[in-house]
Motif scaffolding. Structure first.
Motif, short mmCIF file in Angstrom:
data_model
loop_
_atom_site.label_atom_id
_atom_site.label_comp_id
_atom_site.label_asym_id
_atom_site.label_seq_id
_atom_site.Cartn_x
_atom_site.Cartn_y
_atom_site.Cartn_z
N ALA A 133 9.60 57.95 -50.10
CA ALA A 133 9.27 56.94 -49.77
C ALA A 133 9.88 55.95 -50.71
O ALA A 133 10.18 54.68 -50.20
N GLY A 168 12.23 53.18 -48.76
CA GLY A 168 12.54 51.75 -49.43
C GLY A 168 14.11 51.76 -49.57
O GLY A 168 14.61 50.34 -49.17
N ASP A 196 12.85 44.39 -44.43
CA ASP A 196 13.17 44.32 -45.99
C ASP A 196 11.21 44.25 -46.56
O ASP A 196 10.93 44.27 -47.80
N LEU A 197 10.41 43.96 -45.65
CA LEU A 197 9.38 44.10 -45.74
C LEU A 197 9.46 45.20 -45.99
O LEU A 197 8.61 45.29 -47.48
N VAL A 198 9.21 46.13 -45.57
CA VAL A 198 9.16 47.63 -45.68
C VAL A 198 10.35 47.94 -46.95
O VAL A 198 9.18 48.88 -46.78
N SER A 199 10.72 47.16 -47.03
CA SER A 199 11.97 48.47 -48.36
C SER A 199 10.93 47.24 -49.17
O SER A 199 10.35 48.69 -50.47
N TRP A 200 10.24 46.31 -49.81
CA TRP A 200 9.82 45.88 -50.48
C TRP A 200 8.44 46.97 -50.99
O TRP A 200 7.70 47.61 -51.81
N LEU A 201 7.40 46.63 -49.49
CA LEU A 201 6.12 47.73 -49.80
C LEU A 201 6.35 49.18 -50.53
O LEU A 201 5.76 49.61 -51.29
N ALA A 202 7.61 49.75 -49.74
CA ALA A 202 7.65 51.61 -50.41
C ALA A 202 8.22 51.35 -52.08
O ALA A 202 8.23 52.11 -52.46
N GLY A 241 7.45 49.39 -53.95
CA GLY A 241 6.55 48.31 -54.96
C GLY A 241 5.12 49.70 -55.07
O GLY A 241 5.05 49.79 -56.23
N SER A 242 5.27 50.13 -53.69
CA SER A 242 4.56 51.70 -54.24
C SER A 242 4.31 52.62 -55.16
O SER A 242 3.92 53.17 -55.81
N CYS A 243 6.22 52.88 -55.39
CA CYS A 243 6.71 53.95 -56.62
C CYS A 243 6.10 53.34 -57.91
O CYS A 243 6.00 53.83 -58.77
#
Length: 59
Positions: free
Chosen positions: A21, A25, A37-43, A45-47
């Motif tokens: 992840a 990200g 960018d949204l996928v990056s923030w979510l990935a 952020g999940s960490c």
């Protein structure tokens, strides 16, 4: 396998998922724009959420 020995797959599965992840990200943030960018923030952020959850359980 020895009677007290455990399989290593469950031990390393969650850290491997977190590492994947994080890589998704970081790469998504570097090469993409917009939805990437949204996928990056979510990935990423999940960490951070996983780390926070782990520290909360220990306290």
């Amino acid at each position: 396998m020895k009677p007290g020995a455990r399989r290593q797959t469950p031990v390393f599965a969650i850290p491997a998922i977190i590492a994947i992840a994080t890589l998704i990200g970081l790469v998504g943030g570097l090469v993409g724009d917009g939805a990437a960018d949204l996928v990056s923030w979510l990935a990423l952020g999940s960490c951070l959420v996983t780390i926070g959850w782990s520290l909360r359980k220990r306290a």
